[in-house]
Design a protein around this motif. Structure first.
Motif, PDB file in Angstrom:
ATOM      1  N   LYS A   1      96.176  25.736 163.745  1.00 11.17           N
ATOM      2  CA  LYS A   1      96.247  27.168 164.070  1.00 11.17           C
ATOM      3  C   LYS A   1      95.322  27.461 165.252  1.00 11.17           C
ATOM      4  CE  LYS A   1      97.168  30.110 160.871  1.00 11.17           C
ATOM      5  NZ  LYS A   1      97.147  31.035 159.725  1.00 11.17           N
ATOM      6  N   HIS A   2      95.884  28.096 166.258  1.00  9.70           N
ATOM      7  CA  HIS A   2      95.159  28.382 167.492  1.00  9.70           C
ATOM      8  C   HIS A   2      94.629  29.813 167.456  1.00  9.70           C
ATOM      9  CE1 HIS A   2      96.820  24.771 169.629  1.00  9.70           C
ATOM     10  NE2 HIS A   2      97.693  24.889 168.633  1.00  9.70           N
ATOM     11  N   ASN A   3      93.363  29.985 167.865  1.00  8.71           N
ATOM     12  CA  ASN A   3      92.787  31.325 167.880  1.00  8.71           C
ATOM     13  C   ASN A   3      92.357  31.710 169.295  1.00  8.71           C
ATOM     14  OD1 ASN A   3      90.414  29.821 168.228  1.00  8.71           O
ATOM     15  ND2 ASN A   3      89.941  29.884 166.036  1.00  8.71           N
ATOM     16  N   ASN A   4      91.840  32.935 169.426  1.00  6.03           N
ATOM     17  CA  ASN A   4      91.386  33.475 170.718  1.00  6.03           C
ATOM     18  C   ASN A   4      92.477  33.421 171.790  1.00  6.03           C
ATOM     19  OD1 ASN A   4      88.760  33.890 169.676  1.00  6.03           O
ATOM     20  ND2 ASN A   4      88.225  31.755 170.106  1.00  6.03           N
ATOM     21  N   LEU A   5      93.716  33.606 171.378  1.00  8.09           N
ATOM     22  CA  LEU A   5      94.820  33.500 172.333  1.00  8.09           C
ATOM     23  C   LEU A   5      94.905  34.704 173.262  1.00  8.09           C
ATOM     24  CD1 LEU A   5      97.647  31.918 170.149  1.00  8.09           C
ATOM     25  CD2 LEU A   5      96.080  30.799 171.721  1.00  8.09           C
ATOM     26  N   MET A   6      94.573  35.896 172.736  1.00 12.09           N
ATOM     27  CA  MET A   6      94.655  37.088 173.576  1.00 12.09           C
ATOM     28  C   MET A   6      93.690  36.999 174.750  1.00 12.09           C
ATOM     29  SD  MET A   6      96.282  39.773 174.278  1.00 12.09           S
ATOM     30  CE  MET A   6      97.287  40.080 172.830  1.00 12.09           C
TER      31      MET A   6
ATOM     32  N   PRO B   1     102.637  25.985 175.992  1.00 14.12           N
ATOM     33  CA  PRO B   1     101.969  24.687 175.773  1.00 14.12           C
ATOM     34  C   PRO B   1     101.659  24.399 174.307  1.00 14.12           C
ATOM     35  CG  PRO B   1     100.910  25.917 177.560  1.00 14.12           C
ATOM     36  CD  PRO B   1     101.840  26.857 176.885  1.00 14.12           C
ATOM     37  N   ILE B   2     101.608  25.442 173.477  1.00 16.47           N
ATOM     38  CA  ILE B   2     101.327  25.249 172.051  1.00 16.47           C
ATOM     39  C   ILE B   2     102.584  24.817 171.308  1.00 16.47           C
ATOM     40  CG2 ILE B   2     100.660  26.431 169.912  1.00 16.47           C
ATOM     41  CD1 ILE B   2      98.866  28.242 171.627  1.00 16.47           C
ATOM     42  N   PHE B   3     103.700  25.530 171.554  1.00 16.05           N
ATOM     43  CA  PHE B   3     104.908  25.315 170.762  1.00 16.05           C
ATOM     44  C   PHE B   3     105.845  24.263 171.341  1.00 16.05           C
ATOM     45  CE2 PHE B   3     103.571  29.430 169.128  1.00 16.05           C
ATOM     46  CZ  PHE B   3     103.817  29.286 167.770  1.00 16.05           C
ATOM     47  N   ASP B   4     105.926  24.160 172.647  1.00 16.87           N
ATOM     48  CA  ASP B   4     106.929  23.274 173.249  1.00 16.87           C
ATOM     49  C   ASP B   4     106.792  21.815 172.805  1.00 16.87           C
ATOM     50  OD1 ASP B   4     109.173  23.279 175.397  1.00 16.87           O
ATOM     51  OD2 ASP B   4     107.898  21.572 175.939  1.00 16.87           O
ATOM     52  N   PRO B   5     105.574  21.247 172.712  1.00 20.38           N
ATOM     53  CA  PRO B   5     105.476  19.851 172.265  1.00 20.38           C
ATOM     54  C   PRO B   5     105.977  19.612 170.845  1.00 20.38           C
ATOM     55  CG  PRO B   5     103.443  20.553 173.349  1.00 20.38           C
ATOM     56  CD  PRO B   5     104.261  21.778 173.140  1.00 20.38           C
TER      57      PRO B   5
ATOM     58  N   PRO C   1      88.394  22.223 169.655  1.00 19.52           N
ATOM     59  CA  PRO C   1      87.706  23.523 169.628  1.00 19.52           C
ATOM     60  C   PRO C   1      88.708  24.656 169.785  1.00 19.52           C
ATOM     61  CG  PRO C   1      86.613  21.987 171.123  1.00 19.52           C
ATOM     62  CD  PRO C   1      87.873  21.341 170.711  1.00 19.52           C
ATOM     63  N   GLY C   2      88.494  25.733 169.043  1.00 21.76           N
ATOM     64  CA  GLY C   2      89.389  26.879 169.133  1.00 21.76           C
ATOM     65  C   GLY C   2      90.613  26.760 168.257  1.00 21.76           C
TER      66      GLY C   2
ATOM     67  N   ASP D   1      96.301  31.850 164.891  1.00 27.01           N
ATOM     68  CA  ASP D   1      95.254  32.477 164.090  1.00 27.01           C
ATOM     69  C   ASP D   1      94.597  33.599 164.905  1.00 27.01           C
ATOM     70  OD1 ASP D   1      93.657  32.803 161.806  1.00 27.01           O
ATOM     71  OD2 ASP D   1      92.043  31.634 162.712  1.00 27.01           O
ATOM     72  N   ASP D   2      95.437  34.442 165.482  1.00 25.86           N
ATOM     73  CA  ASP D   2      94.965  35.567 166.294  1.00 25.86           C
ATOM     74  C   ASP D   2      95.747  36.799 165.868  1.00 25.86           C
ATOM     75  OD1 ASP D   2      94.520  37.484 168.310  1.00 25.86           O
ATOM     76  OD2 ASP D   2      94.055  35.934 169.773  1.00 25.86           O
ATOM     77  N   LYS D   3      95.107  37.650 165.064  1.00 30.75           N
ATOM     78  CA  LYS D   3      95.801  38.804 164.498  1.00 30.75           C
ATOM     79  C   LYS D   3      96.293  39.772 165.556  1.00 30.75           C
ATOM     80  CE  LYS D   3      93.451  38.683 160.017  1.00 30.75           C
ATOM     81  NZ  LYS D   3      92.581  39.407 159.063  1.00 30.75           N
ATOM     82  N   VAL D   4      95.523  39.931 166.635  1.00 32.34           N
ATOM     83  CA  VAL D   4      95.920  40.844 167.709  1.00 32.34           C
ATOM     84  C   VAL D   4      97.202  40.349 168.373  1.00 32.34           C
ATOM     85  CG1 VAL D   4      95.241  41.864 169.912  1.00 32.34           C
ATOM     86  CG2 VAL D   4      93.548  41.602 168.096  1.00 32.34           C
ATOM     87  N   MET D   5      97.282  39.038 168.618  1.00 33.35           N
ATOM     88  CA  MET D   5      98.473  38.449 169.226  1.00 33.35           C
ATOM     89  C   MET D   5      99.694  38.600 168.318  1.00 33.35           C
ATOM     90  SD  MET D   5      99.944  36.688 171.654  1.00 33.35           S
ATOM     91  CE  MET D   5      98.741  35.761 172.616  1.00 33.35           C
TER      92      MET D   5
END
Length: 465
Positions: free
Chosen positions: A42-47, A140-144, A24-25, A203-207
């Protein structure tokens, strides 16, 4: 027909597995800039995750713990909490809507170990806080995804592990190292290439917009803001992660080619069995870095040489031994000289306190080297310098005579030392003074012995290198 149906069934089950791995997300996307069908999550809602209370609390504590100098606005780390209490709602709205504008970084020049100066950007405390909050979500998203041979600025990884891995390569017969030096790496990172790599997973344009703003925030030089079209803001919490993201493609390429390598931030060492193979590797990786990633390789500082003649993170690998690099011992001595200057008008307890703080911190990193004899020699030299300082501090002849007699030196010898025309440095090495102000004396004064602390660390810890 039966084989075809089995093949279709296998393909369908594979597609089903790919779909089931989606969380999810997250949105799966195929990167249009690549020819092969590489699928990215692609991860969203990151902000919204950045602005969560627990994440912000950790970010504040980390920024305060790191301390650091104020940025262009003059705000200190101690003022951050009070500022956020009065301005949080406005700041939060700006971050959510994508209207927040980072302030330029303050440029300072710091000396480099091998000479010259390095430009360091100091963001404002507020921007360091926001960058830290972003870092805690993106790590946690990029390091792995990063290579197992990348050790710089990653949780659970250290420079000691990088040195250990390099030593394993040498023991396997890879005696030559391709030491690649990237020229002003943090100042030459291509923004478009870096943002494309971020786009593949975010997938978070604001971020994405906020990170782009930080890349283009500019530098304050002589009161004028100079906007940068390339480079990452070295000195900010986000900078190390962005550098690892940028160089991850390089790591993957080296792995694909089957090279033995170790990378720590922008320092990369590739190991080869012969010098000829090393030169071929150097030409190949230089072409990849400059054409594919648009980075500049410093050919004057880069080299293909025997591992015993090139340093890695302050060490040199000589067969089965990991020793201190010449530059490392020279920098240690330079610092001791600075803290034992006769012209520094401070009392001996303060001088010893400063020395101890530095020596303990230095050993906390360099204890893994085989350096017992070297550290014993430096201890002896350091105590001689302190004797020189003490002789000067006594100044008057009668003071020197009294103090030397109190140390147990016979009056006749004490009188000869006091009446000598030799300089302080020569007098500090006379047998009587050296014995009276020897190891036991400085132990009583609380001075740390490099050799003793080193030996204690090797006895209490497992040798990892």
């Amino acid at each position: 027909m039966q084989n075809i149906s089995k093949k279709k069934k296998t393909e369908n089950s594979h597609e089903e597995n790919v779909v089931n791995t989606q969380r999810p997300g997250e949105v799966r996307s195929i990167n249009p800039t690549r020819t092969e069908d590489t699928t990215y999550i692609k991860h969203n809602n990151l902000m919204s995750k950045v602005l969560e209370k627990d994440n912000l609390k950790k970010a504040i504590e980390r920024v305060k713990a790191n301390k650091g100098a104020p940025g262009v606005d003059g705000m200190s780390t101690d003022e951050l909490r009070s500022y956020l209490r009065g301005n949080w709602e406005t700041l939060k709205a700006q971050l959510e809507q994508g209207t927040y504008k980072p302030k330029p970084v303050r440029r300072v020049q710091i000396p480099k170990p091998n000479g010259g100066k390095r430009g360091l950007g100091i963001p404002t405390v507020l921007d360091r806080f926001i960058q830290q909050a972003i870092l805690q979500v993106l790590t946690p998203i990029f390091d792995p995804m990063f290579s197992a041979r990348s050790y710089g600025f990653r949780p659970g990884r250290s420079a000691h592990q990088a040195v250990k891995q390099a030593k394993e390569y040498v023991q396997q017969g890879y005696w030559f190292v391709v030491d690649t030096d990237l020229e002003k790496f943090f100042d030459t990172v291509n923004h478009d290439i870096l943002m494309r790599k971020l786009y593949q997973h975010i997938d978070d344009k604001v971020m994405l917009k906020l990170i782009r703003k930080y890349l283009k925030a500019g530098v304050m030089i002589n009161g004028c803001c100079v906007v940068k079209e390339e480079g990452t803001p070295q000195g900010g919490p986000l900078s190390p992660l962005l550098s690892n993201i940028m160089l991850d493609e390089f790591d993957k390429e080296l792995t694909k080619r089957g090279h033995k390598f170790v990378r720590y931030a922008d320092d990369c060492n590739i190991y080869a069995k012969t010098k000829r193979a090393g030169r071929r590797i150097f030409a190949s990786v230089t072409n990849f870095l400059e054409k594919k990633l648009k980075l500049k390789v410093n050919k004057e500082k880069s080299s293909v040489d025997h591992t015993s003649r090139r340093k890695i993170l302050g060490f040199k690998i000589c067969g089965e031994w990991t020793v201190l690099a010449d530059q490392t011992t020279n920098r240690l001595k330079d610092k001791i000289r600075l803290l034992t200057k006769r012209s520094w008008s401070t009392d001996m307890p303060t001088r010893i306190k400063k020395l101890n703080e530095y020596l303990k911190g230095w050993l906390g990193y360099f204890w893994i080297a085989n350096a017992k004899t070297t550290l014993g020699e430096i201890d002896t030299w350091m105590r001689r310098r302190l004797r020189m300082v003490l002789l000067k501090q006594w100044k008057l002849c009668r003071t020197k005579l009294r103090e030397l007699k109190l140390l147990g030196i016979p009056e006749g010898w004490a009188g000869r030392i006091v009446g000598s025309r030799k300089k302080y440095w020569r007098l500090s090495n006379t047998p009587q003074v050296a014995k009276a102000l020897g190891l036991l004396y400085w132990k009583e004064q609380g001075l740390v012995s490099l050799q003793e602390v080193y030996c204690a660390k090797w006895k209490s810890k497992d040798c990892i290198v």
